[in-house]
Scaffold this motif. Structure first.
Motif, short mmCIF file in Angstrom:
data_model
loop_
_atom_site.label_atom_id
_atom_site.label_comp_id
_atom_site.label_asym_id
_atom_site.label_seq_id
_atom_site.Cartn_x
_atom_site.Cartn_y
_atom_site.Cartn_z
N ALA A 176 2.64 62.59 50.37
CA ALA A 176 4.05 62.80 50.01
C ALA A 176 4.21 62.71 48.50
O ALA A 176 3.54 61.90 47.84
N LYS A 177 5.12 63.54 47.97
CA LYS A 177 5.37 63.46 46.52
C LYS A 177 6.51 62.46 46.34
O LYS A 177 7.67 62.81 46.14
N THR A 178 6.13 61.21 46.46
CA THR A 178 7.12 60.14 46.40
C THR A 178 6.84 59.25 45.18
O THR A 178 5.68 59.05 44.79
N PRO A 187 1.99 72.72 27.27
CA PRO A 187 0.95 72.23 28.19
C PRO A 187 1.07 70.72 28.44
O PRO A 187 1.45 69.97 27.54
N TYR A 188 0.75 70.30 29.67
CA TYR A 188 0.76 68.87 30.02
C TYR A 188 -0.40 68.17 29.32
O TYR A 188 -0.24 67.11 28.73
N TYR A 189 -1.57 68.78 29.42
CA TYR A 189 -2.74 68.27 28.67
C TYR A 189 -3.05 69.28 27.57
O TYR A 189 -3.20 70.46 27.84
N ILE A 232 11.87 61.11 46.39
CA ILE A 232 10.83 62.16 46.40
C ILE A 232 11.15 63.19 45.32
O ILE A 232 12.29 63.29 44.88
N PHE A 233 10.15 63.96 44.94
CA PHE A 233 10.41 65.00 43.94
C PHE A 233 9.45 66.17 44.11
O PHE A 233 8.48 66.11 44.87
N GLU A 234 9.75 67.23 43.37
CA GLU A 234 8.87 68.40 43.28
C GLU A 234 8.74 68.78 41.81
O GLU A 234 9.46 68.25 40.95
N GLY A 235 7.84 69.66 41.52
CA GLY A 235 7.71 70.19 40.16
C GLY A 235 7.30 71.63 40.29
O GLY A 235 6.32 71.93 40.97
N MET A 236 8.07 72.54 39.74
CA MET A 236 7.67 73.95 39.77
C MET A 236 8.02 74.57 38.42
O MET A 236 8.60 73.90 37.56
N GLY A 288 -4.21 62.39 40.59
CA GLY A 288 -2.87 61.80 40.48
C GLY A 288 -1.91 62.75 39.80
O GLY A 288 -0.80 62.96 40.26
N THR A 289 -2.36 63.35 38.71
CA THR A 289 -1.55 64.40 38.06
C THR A 289 -2.06 65.78 38.48
O THR A 289 -1.47 66.79 38.13
N MET A 290 -3.20 65.80 39.20
CA MET A 290 -3.77 67.10 39.59
C MET A 290 -4.82 66.92 40.70
O MET A 290 -5.41 65.85 40.83
N SER A 347 -6.24 70.97 38.93
CA SER A 347 -5.20 71.97 39.13
C SER A 347 -3.90 71.27 39.47
O SER A 347 -3.88 70.29 40.20
N GLY A 348 -2.81 71.77 38.90
CA GLY A 348 -1.49 71.20 39.20
C GLY A 348 -0.42 72.06 38.57
O GLY A 348 -0.72 72.88 37.70
N THR A 349 0.82 71.88 39.00
CA THR A 349 1.89 72.68 38.40
C THR A 349 2.00 72.35 36.92
O THR A 349 2.01 73.24 36.08
N ALA A 350 2.08 71.06 36.61
CA ALA A 350 2.19 70.66 35.20
C ALA A 350 0.88 70.94 34.47
O ALA A 350 0.86 71.51 33.39
N ALA A 351 -0.23 70.55 35.10
CA ALA A 351 -1.54 70.64 34.43
C ALA A 351 -2.10 72.07 34.42
O ALA A 351 -3.02 72.35 33.66
N LEU A 377 9.49 76.92 31.85
CA LEU A 377 10.61 76.03 32.16
C LEU A 377 10.19 75.24 33.39
O LEU A 377 10.02 75.81 34.48
N TYR A 378 9.97 73.96 33.21
CA TYR A 378 9.55 73.10 34.33
C TYR A 378 10.81 72.73 35.10
O TYR A 378 11.81 72.30 34.52
N ILE A 379 10.75 72.89 36.41
CA ILE A 379 11.92 72.63 37.26
C ILE A 379 11.65 71.38 38.07
O ILE A 379 10.64 71.29 38.76
N ARG A 380 12.53 70.43 37.98
CA ARG A 380 12.31 69.15 38.67
C ARG A 380 13.40 68.90 39.72
O ARG A 380 14.46 68.36 39.42
N PRO A 381 13.17 69.30 40.97
CA PRO A 381 14.08 68.91 42.05
C PRO A 381 13.69 67.52 42.54
O PRO A 381 12.51 67.20 42.61
N ASN A 438 3.96 56.50 44.66
CA ASN A 438 2.56 56.88 44.41
C ASN A 438 2.26 56.89 42.92
O ASN A 438 1.14 56.56 42.50
N TYR A 439 3.24 57.29 42.15
CA TYR A 439 3.04 57.41 40.71
C TYR A 439 3.18 56.03 40.06
O TYR A 439 2.43 55.69 39.14
N ALA A 440 4.13 55.23 40.58
CA ALA A 440 4.31 53.87 40.04
C ALA A 440 3.02 53.07 40.25
O ALA A 440 2.56 52.35 39.36
C1 COI Z 1 3.42 68.42 38.67
O1 COI Z 1 2.30 68.87 38.43
O2 COI Z 1 4.40 69.15 38.70
C2 COI Z 1 3.62 67.00 38.90
O3 COI Z 1 4.57 66.64 39.53
C3 COI Z 1 2.70 66.04 38.30
C4 COI Z 1 3.35 65.14 37.33
C5 COI Z 1 2.32 64.25 36.83
C6 COI Z 1 3.99 65.84 36.18
#
Ligand code: COI
Length: 356
Positions: A190-192, A165-167, A67-71, A229-231, A295-299, A133-137, A195-197
Protein backbone atom coordinates in the motif's frame (compact mmCIF):
# COMPACT_ATOMS: atom_id res chain seq x y z
CA UNK A 1 -20.86 17.43 -14.12
CA UNK A 2 -18.10 20.07 -14.28
CA UNK A 3 -16.06 20.62 -11.15
CA UNK A 4 -16.55 23.99 -9.46
CA UNK A 5 -13.42 26.08 -9.79
CA UNK A 6 -12.32 29.11 -7.74
CA UNK A 7 -9.34 30.54 -9.58
CA UNK A 8 -6.44 32.46 -8.08
CA UNK A 9 -6.64 36.23 -8.52
CA UNK A 10 -3.01 36.37 -9.50
CA UNK A 11 -0.75 33.43 -10.43
CA UNK A 12 2.60 32.88 -8.67
CA UNK A 13 4.05 31.40 -11.86
CA UNK A 14 6.08 34.43 -12.96
CA UNK A 15 8.29 34.00 -9.88
CA UNK A 16 9.22 30.39 -10.74
CA UNK A 17 12.50 29.45 -12.42
CA UNK A 18 11.86 26.32 -14.51
CA UNK A 19 15.62 25.83 -14.78
CA UNK A 20 15.88 25.39 -11.03
CA UNK A 21 13.17 23.05 -9.76
CA UNK A 22 14.20 21.23 -6.60
CA UNK A 23 11.90 18.21 -6.28
CA UNK A 24 8.72 18.82 -4.28
CA UNK A 25 9.40 22.33 -3.00
CA UNK A 26 7.25 24.41 -5.32
CA UNK A 27 3.48 24.00 -5.65
CA UNK A 28 1.34 25.31 -8.49
CA UNK A 29 -1.58 27.69 -8.04
CA UNK A 30 -4.55 25.36 -7.47
CA UNK A 31 -5.63 22.26 -5.55
CA UNK A 32 -8.63 19.94 -5.63
CA UNK A 33 -10.43 19.05 -2.41
CA UNK A 34 -13.31 16.65 -1.76
CA UNK A 35 -14.73 15.41 1.54
CA UNK A 36 -16.24 12.07 2.47
CA UNK A 37 -19.06 12.61 4.96
CA UNK A 38 -22.14 10.53 5.90
CA UNK A 39 -20.94 7.55 3.89
CA UNK A 40 -20.50 9.40 0.59
CA UNK A 41 -18.21 11.72 -1.32
CA UNK A 42 -19.47 15.30 -1.36
CA UNK A 43 -19.01 17.60 -4.33
CA UNK A 44 -15.33 18.41 -4.87
CA UNK A 45 -13.93 21.83 -5.68
CA UNK A 46 -10.79 23.34 -7.13
CA UNK A 47 -9.51 26.34 -5.24
CA UNK A 48 -6.29 28.31 -4.74
CA UNK A 49 -3.65 26.27 -2.91
CA UNK A 50 -4.26 26.84 0.79
CA UNK A 51 -3.71 25.43 4.27
CA UNK A 52 -6.12 23.13 6.09
CA UNK A 53 -7.33 23.68 9.58
CA UNK A 54 -6.76 20.42 11.51
CA UNK A 55 -8.31 19.47 14.86
CA UNK A 56 -5.77 18.25 17.48
CA UNK A 57 -7.62 14.92 17.68
CA UNK A 58 -7.49 14.34 13.90
CA UNK A 59 -7.23 10.54 13.48
CA UNK A 60 -4.50 10.66 10.83
CA UNK A 61 -2.15 12.58 13.09
CA UNK A 62 -2.33 9.78 15.65
CA UNK A 63 -2.82 6.53 13.74
CA UNK A 64 -1.64 7.32 10.22
CA UNK A 65 -4.70 6.43 8.18
CA UNK A 66 -3.38 8.13 5.09
CA UNK A 67 -2.58 7.11 1.49
CA UNK A 68 -1.17 8.85 -1.57
CA UNK A 69 -0.21 8.52 -5.22
CA UNK A 70 2.35 10.22 -7.41
CA UNK A 71 1.97 10.69 -11.15
CA UNK A 72 3.27 13.08 -13.76
CA UNK A 73 1.95 15.38 -16.47
CA UNK A 74 4.18 16.50 -19.32
CA UNK A 75 3.49 18.90 -22.17
CA UNK A 76 3.53 18.28 -25.91
CA UNK A 77 5.06 20.77 -28.35
CA UNK A 78 1.56 21.98 -29.32
CA UNK A 79 0.81 22.79 -25.65
CA UNK A 80 -1.38 19.75 -24.90
CA UNK A 81 -0.78 18.34 -21.40
CA UNK A 82 -0.18 14.59 -21.32
CA UNK A 83 -0.83 12.22 -18.41
CA UNK A 84 1.05 8.95 -18.04
CA UNK A 85 -0.82 5.77 -17.00
CA UNK A 86 -3.59 7.65 -15.21
CA UNK A 87 -5.83 4.55 -14.96
CA UNK A 88 -3.12 2.54 -13.19
CA UNK A 89 -2.60 5.26 -10.59
CA UNK A 90 -6.33 5.45 -9.88
CA UNK A 91 -6.43 1.65 -9.56
CA UNK A 92 -3.45 1.59 -7.16
CA UNK A 93 -4.80 4.44 -5.02
CA UNK A 94 -8.05 2.54 -4.57
CA UNK A 95 -6.17 -0.68 -3.77
CA UNK A 96 -4.27 1.25 -1.07
CA UNK A 97 -7.59 2.66 0.16
CA UNK A 98 -9.06 -0.81 0.55
CA UNK A 99 -6.04 -2.07 2.54
CA UNK A 100 -6.18 0.97 4.83
CA UNK A 101 -9.97 0.73 5.41
CA UNK A 102 -10.66 3.91 3.47
CA UNK A 103 -13.37 4.61 0.86
CA UNK A 104 -12.54 4.25 -2.84
CA UNK A 105 -12.57 7.42 -4.91
CA UNK A 106 -14.83 6.90 -7.96
CA UNK A 107 -12.54 6.66 -10.99
CA UNK A 108 -14.53 9.16 -13.08
CA UNK A 109 -14.33 11.85 -10.37
CA UNK A 110 -10.63 11.11 -9.76
CA UNK A 111 -9.79 11.46 -13.48
CA UNK A 112 -11.92 14.55 -14.00
CA UNK A 113 -10.34 16.25 -10.99
CA UNK A 114 -6.85 15.56 -12.32
CA UNK A 115 -7.69 16.65 -15.85
CA UNK A 116 -9.35 19.86 -14.68
CA UNK A 117 -6.49 20.71 -12.32
CA UNK A 118 -3.79 20.00 -14.91
CA UNK A 119 -5.72 21.88 -17.56
CA UNK A 120 -6.07 24.89 -15.27
CA UNK A 121 -2.39 24.88 -14.24
CA UNK A 122 -1.02 23.76 -17.63
CA UNK A 123 1.41 26.70 -17.72
CA UNK A 124 3.08 25.16 -14.65
CA UNK A 125 4.18 22.10 -16.65
CA UNK A 126 7.92 22.51 -17.28
CA UNK A 127 8.66 21.86 -20.96
CA UNK A 128 12.20 20.55 -20.51
CA UNK A 129 13.06 16.86 -20.83
CA UNK A 130 13.40 15.25 -17.41
CA UNK A 131 11.08 17.80 -15.78
CA UNK A 132 7.33 17.39 -15.29
CA UNK A 133 4.34 18.48 -13.28
CA UNK A 134 4.25 15.99 -10.41
CA UNK A 135 0.68 15.29 -9.33
CA UNK A 136 0.10 14.29 -5.73
CA UNK A 137 -3.37 12.87 -4.93
CA UNK A 138 -3.81 11.80 -1.33
CA UNK A 139 -6.47 10.92 1.20
CA UNK A 140 -6.48 11.16 4.96
CA UNK A 141 -8.84 10.51 7.85
CA UNK A 142 -10.57 13.57 9.28
CA UNK A 143 -12.53 12.21 12.26
CA UNK A 144 -11.79 14.03 15.47
CA UNK A 145 -11.52 11.09 17.80
CA UNK A 146 -8.96 9.48 20.08
CA UNK A 147 -9.42 5.75 19.56
CA UNK A 148 -8.14 3.19 17.08
CA UNK A 149 -10.82 2.57 14.47
CA UNK A 150 -11.31 3.53 10.82
CA UNK A 151 -12.38 7.14 10.40
CA UNK A 152 -15.90 7.84 9.20
CA UNK A 153 -14.85 10.98 7.36
CA UNK A 154 -11.99 11.65 4.91
CA UNK A 155 -10.46 14.34 2.78
CA UNK A 156 -9.22 13.61 -0.76
CA UNK A 157 -6.85 16.24 -2.11
CA UNK A 158 -4.81 16.71 -5.27
CA UNK A 159 -2.11 19.32 -5.70
CA UNK A 160 0.71 19.61 -8.20
CA UNK A 161 4.38 20.60 -8.22
CA UNK A 162 6.64 21.43 -11.17
CA UNK A 163 9.67 19.20 -10.62
CA UNK A 164 13.09 18.43 -11.97
CA UNK A 165 14.75 15.01 -11.48
CA UNK A 166 14.30 13.33 -8.06
CA UNK A 167 17.87 12.05 -8.17
CA UNK A 168 20.33 14.27 -9.95
CA UNK A 169 23.14 11.68 -9.94
CA UNK A 170 23.54 7.88 -9.67
CA UNK A 171 22.60 6.55 -6.24
CA UNK A 172 24.42 4.35 -3.74
CA UNK A 173 22.49 1.72 -1.78
CA UNK A 174 23.06 0.05 1.57
CA UNK A 175 21.34 -3.33 1.83
CA UNK A 176 19.33 -3.56 5.05
CA UNK A 177 20.62 -6.06 7.60
CA UNK A 178 18.83 -4.85 10.71
CA UNK A 179 15.71 -2.85 9.87
CA UNK A 180 12.78 -4.01 7.73
CA UNK A 181 10.34 -2.08 5.56
CA UNK A 182 7.58 -4.66 5.18
CA UNK A 183 6.73 -8.24 5.97
CA UNK A 184 4.25 -10.77 4.64
CA UNK A 185 0.70 -9.75 5.45
CA UNK A 186 1.75 -6.17 6.24
CA UNK A 187 1.11 -2.98 4.30
CA UNK A 188 4.22 -2.98 2.10
CA UNK A 189 2.14 -2.98 -1.07
CA UNK A 190 0.00 0.00 0.00
CA UNK A 191 1.16 3.53 -0.70
CA UNK A 192 0.54 4.60 2.85
CA UNK A 193 2.38 7.29 4.81
CA UNK A 194 3.61 4.95 7.55
CA UNK A 195 5.78 2.96 5.14
CA UNK A 196 7.73 6.12 4.41
CA UNK A 197 7.85 7.26 8.05
CA UNK A 198 9.27 3.86 9.04
CA UNK A 199 12.05 4.23 6.46
CA UNK A 200 13.37 7.53 7.81
CA UNK A 201 15.50 6.28 10.68
CA UNK A 202 17.23 3.50 8.67
CA UNK A 203 17.73 6.00 5.80
CA UNK A 204 19.33 8.44 8.24
CA UNK A 205 21.73 5.74 9.41
CA UNK A 206 22.52 4.81 5.80
CA UNK A 207 23.24 8.49 4.99
CA UNK A 208 25.58 8.71 7.98
CA UNK A 209 27.48 5.75 6.49
CA UNK A 210 27.69 7.57 3.15
CA UNK A 211 24.81 5.89 1.23
CA UNK A 212 21.89 7.60 -0.50
CA UNK A 213 19.22 5.00 0.21
CA UNK A 214 18.47 1.72 1.94
CA UNK A 215 17.86 -1.32 -0.23
CA UNK A 216 15.20 -3.24 1.68
CA UNK A 217 15.64 -6.97 2.15
CA UNK A 218 13.22 -9.69 3.24
CA UNK A 219 12.37 -9.48 6.95
CA UNK A 220 13.31 -13.08 7.90
CA UNK A 221 16.81 -13.73 6.58
CA UNK A 222 17.81 -10.39 5.01
CA UNK A 223 18.56 -12.54 2.00
CA UNK A 224 16.06 -11.54 -0.70
CA UNK A 225 15.89 -8.05 -2.20
CA UNK A 226 12.61 -6.16 -1.94
CA UNK A 227 12.80 -2.53 -3.17
CA UNK A 228 14.43 0.79 -2.41
CA UNK A 229 11.48 2.67 -0.92
CA UNK A 230 11.60 5.50 -3.44
CA UNK A 231 11.78 3.03 -6.34
CA UNK A 232 11.58 -0.61 -7.45
CA UNK A 233 14.87 -2.20 -8.41
CA UNK A 234 16.22 -3.97 -11.52
CA UNK A 235 19.46 -5.92 -12.07
CA UNK A 236 20.91 -6.78 -15.47
CA UNK A 237 22.93 -9.99 -15.25
CA UNK A 238 24.40 -11.78 -18.26
CA UNK A 239 22.04 -9.96 -20.59
CA UNK A 240 18.87 -10.87 -18.67
CA UNK A 241 16.87 -8.43 -16.56
CA UNK A 242 15.82 -9.44 -13.05
CA UNK A 243 13.47 -7.74 -10.61
CA UNK A 244 11.92 -9.00 -7.36
CA UNK A 245 8.44 -10.46 -7.92
CA UNK A 246 5.35 -8.78 -6.47
CA UNK A 247 4.72 -10.79 -3.32
CA UNK A 248 2.67 -8.30 -1.32
CA UNK A 249 5.64 -6.73 0.48
CA UNK A 250 6.75 -4.35 -2.27
CA UNK A 251 5.04 -1.51 -4.05
CA UNK A 252 3.36 -2.46 -7.34
CA UNK A 253 5.37 0.16 -9.19
CA UNK A 254 3.71 1.56 -12.29
CA UNK A 255 7.07 2.52 -13.79
CA UNK A 256 8.22 -1.01 -12.85
CA UNK A 257 5.32 -2.36 -14.91
CA UNK A 258 6.16 -0.01 -17.80
CA UNK A 259 9.82 -1.12 -17.72
CA UNK A 260 8.83 -4.80 -17.87
CA UNK A 261 6.49 -4.21 -20.83
CA UNK A 262 9.03 -2.11 -22.74
CA UNK A 263 11.87 -4.58 -22.21
CA UNK A 264 9.79 -7.62 -23.18
CA UNK A 265 8.61 -5.76 -26.27
CA UNK A 266 12.26 -5.06 -27.14
CA UNK A 267 13.02 -8.78 -26.89
CA UNK A 268 14.72 -8.88 -23.48
CA UNK A 269 14.15 -11.72 -21.08
CA UNK A 270 12.70 -10.23 -17.88
CA UNK A 271 12.61 -12.44 -14.81
CA UNK A 272 10.29 -11.52 -11.93
CA UNK A 273 11.28 -13.84 -9.12
CA UNK A 274 12.79 -13.83 -5.61
CA UNK A 275 16.25 -12.35 -6.04
CA UNK A 276 18.87 -13.18 -3.46
CA UNK A 277 21.92 -11.29 -2.34
CA UNK A 278 24.04 -14.41 -3.22
CA UNK A 279 22.76 -14.29 -6.82
CA UNK A 280 23.89 -10.67 -7.13
CA UNK A 281 27.25 -11.29 -5.47
CA UNK A 282 27.91 -14.33 -7.62
CA UNK A 283 27.04 -12.45 -10.82
CA UNK A 284 29.37 -9.68 -9.68
CA UNK A 285 32.20 -12.17 -9.01
CA UNK A 286 31.67 -13.71 -12.45
CA UNK A 287 31.68 -10.35 -14.17
CA UNK A 288 28.03 -10.84 -15.17
CA UNK A 289 26.47 -7.99 -13.20
CA UNK A 290 26.08 -5.33 -15.87
CA UNK A 291 23.60 -2.77 -14.57
CA UNK A 292 21.49 -1.87 -11.56
CA UNK A 293 18.78 0.76 -11.77
CA UNK A 294 15.65 1.80 -9.95
CA UNK A 295 12.27 2.71 -11.41
CA UNK A 296 9.61 5.02 -10.02
CA UNK A 297 7.36 7.90 -10.97
CA UNK A 298 9.57 10.42 -9.19
CA UNK A 299 12.84 8.58 -9.85
CA UNK A 300 11.90 7.61 -13.48
CA UNK A 301 14.99 5.45 -14.12
CA UNK A 302 17.79 6.12 -11.65
CA UNK A 303 21.11 4.38 -12.02
CA UNK A 304 22.84 2.72 -9.08
CA UNK A 305 26.61 3.03 -8.87
CA UNK A 306 27.28 1.29 -5.56
CA UNK A 307 25.67 -1.37 -3.36
CA UNK A 308 26.94 -2.47 0.03
CA UNK A 309 25.99 -5.88 1.41
CA UNK A 310 27.64 -5.53 4.82
CA UNK A 311 31.38 -5.28 4.23
CA UNK A 312 31.06 -6.43 0.61
CA UNK A 313 30.87 -3.49 -1.74
CA UNK A 314 29.84 -3.62 -5.38
CA UNK A 315 30.90 -0.66 -7.48
CA UNK A 316 29.30 -0.13 -10.88
CA UNK A 317 30.20 2.26 -13.66
CA UNK A 318 26.82 3.68 -14.63
CA UNK A 319 28.47 5.48 -17.57
CA UNK A 320 28.64 2.07 -19.23
CA UNK A 321 24.96 1.16 -18.65
CA UNK A 322 22.94 0.59 -21.80
CA UNK A 323 19.49 -0.66 -20.78
CA UNK A 324 18.92 1.94 -18.01
CA UNK A 325 19.62 4.95 -20.29
CA UNK A 326 17.54 3.36 -23.07
CA UNK A 327 14.55 2.99 -20.71
CA UNK A 328 14.94 6.53 -19.40
CA UNK A 329 14.95 7.99 -22.87
CA UNK A 330 12.07 5.69 -23.93
CA UNK A 331 9.86 6.89 -21.06
CA UNK A 332 10.86 10.52 -21.59
CA UNK A 333 10.13 10.05 -25.30
CA UNK A 334 6.61 8.86 -24.48
CA UNK A 335 6.12 11.81 -22.17
CA UNK A 336 7.28 14.37 -24.70
CA UNK A 337 5.33 12.70 -27.51
CA UNK A 338 8.37 12.01 -29.69
CA UNK A 339 8.02 8.24 -29.29
CA UNK A 340 5.04 6.28 -30.58
CA UNK A 341 2.78 5.24 -27.68
CA UNK A 342 2.27 1.65 -28.78
CA UNK A 343 1.02 0.61 -25.33
CA UNK A 344 -1.62 3.34 -25.15
CA UNK A 345 -0.27 4.63 -21.84
CA UNK A 346 -0.57 8.36 -22.41
CA UNK A 347 -3.69 10.45 -22.17
CA UNK A 348 -4.11 13.91 -23.69
CA UNK A 349 -5.79 16.35 -21.31
CA UNK A 350 -8.83 17.95 -22.88
CA UNK A 351 -9.51 21.63 -22.45
CA UNK A 352 -12.46 21.47 -20.11
CA UNK A 353 -15.22 23.88 -19.51
CA UNK A 354 -14.78 25.40 -16.09
CA UNK A 355 -17.69 25.81 -13.70
CA UNK A 356 -16.61 29.05 -12.02
C1 COI B 1 6.81 8.48 -6.51
O1 COI B 1 7.72 7.95 -7.16
O2 COI B 1 5.93 9.13 -7.05
C2 COI B 1 6.76 8.35 -5.06
O3 COI B 1 5.71 8.48 -4.50
C3 COI B 1 8.01 8.16 -4.31
C4 COI B 1 8.31 9.28 -3.40
C5 COI B 1 9.56 8.94 -2.73
C6 COI B 1 8.46 10.60 -4.07
Amino acid sequence: MAIKVHQVKSSRLSGIDFNNLPFGKICSDHMFEMNYIDGKWQEGEIRPLQNFSIHPANLTLHYGQSIFEGMKASILKDGTPLLFRLDKHVERMNASAERMCMPAVPGDIFCEAIETLVDLDRDWIPPTNGSALYIRPYMFATDEFIGVRPSETYKFVIFTCPVGPYYTKPVSLLAADKYVRATNGGVGEAKTAGNYAASLYPAKEAKEKGYDQVMWMDPFEFKYIQEVGTMNIFFVMAGKVYTPNLNGTILKGITRDSVIHILKDEGYEVIEAPLSKEQILEAHRNGELQEVFGSGTAAVISHVNKIAFGETIINLNSEEFKIGPFLKSYIEGLRSGVREDKFNWTHKVRTLELAV
